[in-house]
Scaffold this motif. Structure first.
Motif, PDB file in Angstrom:
ATOM      1  N   GLU A 185       0.827  -1.206   0.000  1.00 15.46           N
ATOM      2  CA  GLU A 185       0.000   0.000   0.000  1.00 15.46           C
ATOM      3  C   GLU A 185       0.862   1.257   0.000  1.00 15.46           C
ATOM      4  O   GLU A 185       0.569   2.225  -0.705  1.00 15.46           O
ATOM      5  CB  GLU A 185      -0.942  -0.004   1.200  1.00 15.46           C
ATOM      6  N   GLU A 186       1.933   1.249   0.795  1.00 17.04           N
ATOM      7  CA  GLU A 186       2.826   2.408   0.843  1.00 17.04           C
ATOM      8  C   GLU A 186       3.510   2.631  -0.507  1.00 17.04           C
ATOM      9  O   GLU A 186       3.590   3.766  -0.991  1.00 17.04           O
ATOM     10  CB  GLU A 186       3.886   2.221   1.928  1.00 17.04           C
ATOM     11  N   GLU A 187       4.000   1.561  -1.094  1.00 11.61           N
ATOM     12  CA  GLU A 187       4.719   1.673  -2.369  1.00 11.61           C
ATOM     13  C   GLU A 187       3.786   2.079  -3.506  1.00 11.61           C
ATOM     14  O   GLU A 187       4.150   2.901  -4.349  1.00 11.61           O
ATOM     15  CB  GLU A 187       5.436   0.366  -2.705  1.00 11.61           C
ATOM     16  N   THR A 188       2.583   1.517  -3.545  1.00 10.45           N
ATOM     17  CA  THR A 188       1.640   1.919  -4.601  1.00 10.45           C
ATOM     18  C   THR A 188       1.169   3.351  -4.372  1.00 10.45           C
ATOM     19  O   THR A 188       0.915   4.074  -5.327  1.00 10.45           O
ATOM     20  CB  THR A 188       0.428   0.976  -4.696  1.00 10.45           C
ATOM     21  N   GLY A 189       1.087   3.763  -3.115  1.00  4.83           N
ATOM     22  CA  GLY A 189       0.713   5.140  -2.807  1.00  4.83           C
ATOM     23  C   GLY A 189       1.720   6.138  -3.331  1.00  4.83           C
ATOM     24  O   GLY A 189       1.374   7.261  -3.709  1.00  4.83           O
ATOM     25  N   LYS A 190       2.976   5.744  -3.375  1.00  2.61           N
ATOM     26  CA  LYS A 190       4.011   6.626  -3.912  1.00  2.61           C
ATOM     27  C   LYS A 190       3.841   6.823  -5.412  1.00  2.61           C
ATOM     28  O   LYS A 190       4.177   7.879  -5.943  1.00  2.61           O
ATOM     29  CB  LYS A 190       5.398   6.041  -3.639  1.00  2.61           C
ATOM     30  N   LEU A 191       3.339   5.811  -6.097  1.00  2.00           N
ATOM     31  CA  LEU A 191       3.187   5.878  -7.549  1.00  2.00           C
ATOM     32  C   LEU A 191       1.827   6.384  -7.982  1.00  2.00           C
ATOM     33  O   LEU A 191       1.706   7.083  -8.983  1.00  2.00           O
ATOM     34  CB  LEU A 191       3.403   4.487  -8.161  1.00  2.00           C
ATOM     35  N   TYR A 192       0.784   6.003  -7.269  1.00  2.00           N
ATOM     36  CA  TYR A 192      -0.583   6.261  -7.700  1.00  2.00           C
ATOM     37  C   TYR A 192      -1.338   7.094  -6.680  1.00  2.00           C
ATOM     38  O   TYR A 192      -2.386   6.718  -6.214  1.00  2.00           O
ATOM     39  CB  TYR A 192      -1.315   4.935  -7.943  1.00  2.00           C
ATOM     40  N   ASN A 193      -0.801   8.247  -6.326  1.00  2.00           N
ATOM     41  CA  ASN A 193      -1.463   9.070  -5.323  1.00  2.00           C
ATOM     42  C   ASN A 193      -2.067  10.341  -5.900  1.00  2.00           C
ATOM     43  O   ASN A 193      -2.565  11.166  -5.181  1.00  2.00           O
ATOM     44  CB  ASN A 193      -0.492   9.434  -4.202  1.00  2.00           C
ATOM     45  N   LYS A 194      -2.037  10.502  -7.204  1.00  2.00           N
ATOM     46  CA  LYS A 194      -2.599  11.692  -7.840  1.00  2.00           C
ATOM     47  C   LYS A 194      -4.122  11.562  -7.921  1.00  2.00           C
ATOM     48  O   LYS A 194      -4.646  10.479  -8.080  1.00  2.00           O
ATOM     49  CB  LYS A 194      -2.012  11.872  -9.234  1.00  2.00           C
ATOM     50  N   LYS A 195      -4.801  12.684  -7.834  1.00  2.00           N
ATOM     51  CA  LYS A 195      -6.259  12.672  -7.929  1.00  2.00           C
ATOM     52  C   LYS A 195      -6.673  13.251  -9.270  1.00  2.00           C
ATOM     53  O   LYS A 195      -6.052  14.158  -9.790  1.00  2.00           O
ATOM     54  CB  LYS A 195      -6.879  13.483  -6.802  1.00  2.00           C
TER      55      LYS A 195
END
Length: 88
Positions: free
Chosen positions: A58-68
Motif C-alpha cells: 500500500e505504501e509503495e503503490t501510494g508513492k506511484l498512484y497518489n494523484k487525484k
C-alpha cells in the motif's frame, strides 16, 4: 468510425505504459516479499507477516498512484494489484 478507433486506448503489452505498470507492480511485490521473508523467524505471527506485506504494498503503490483526477478520485481506484496474502 475511424475516429472511434483512434480514441481507443491500447491495453495490451504492445503499449509501453501497460508494460511499465506491470513492471512497477512486480517490483513492489518483490520488495514486499523480500521484507516478509526477512521477517520470517521461528514463532513469527503469520497475521503480522500478512499485514506487513499488505502495508508495504500500500505504501509503495501510494508513492506511484497518489494523484487525484478532476472528480477527486484517486487514479487507479478500482484497479487491482496482486496482494501478498500468505495467511488466506
Amino acid at each position: 468510425m475511424s475516429d472511434e478507433s483512434e480514441n481507443e486506448e491500447i491495453s495490451d503489452l504492445s503499449n509501453p505504459d501497460v508494460t511499465t505498470k506491470y513492471r512497477a507492480a512486480g517490483d513492489i511485490v518483490n520488495k514486499a516479499l523480500q521484507k516478509v521473508v526477512e521477517a520470517c523467524v521461528p514463532d513469527a505471527d503469520v497475521v503480522m507477516l500478512c499485514e506487513m506485506g499488505d502495508k508495504i504494498m500500500e505504501e509503495e503503490t501510494g508513492k506511484l498512484y497518489n494523484k487525484k483526477d478532476k472528480e477527486g478520485k484517486k487514479n487507479g481506484e478500482g484497479r487491482c494489484l496482486p496482494h501478498l496474502r500468505l495467511c488466506e
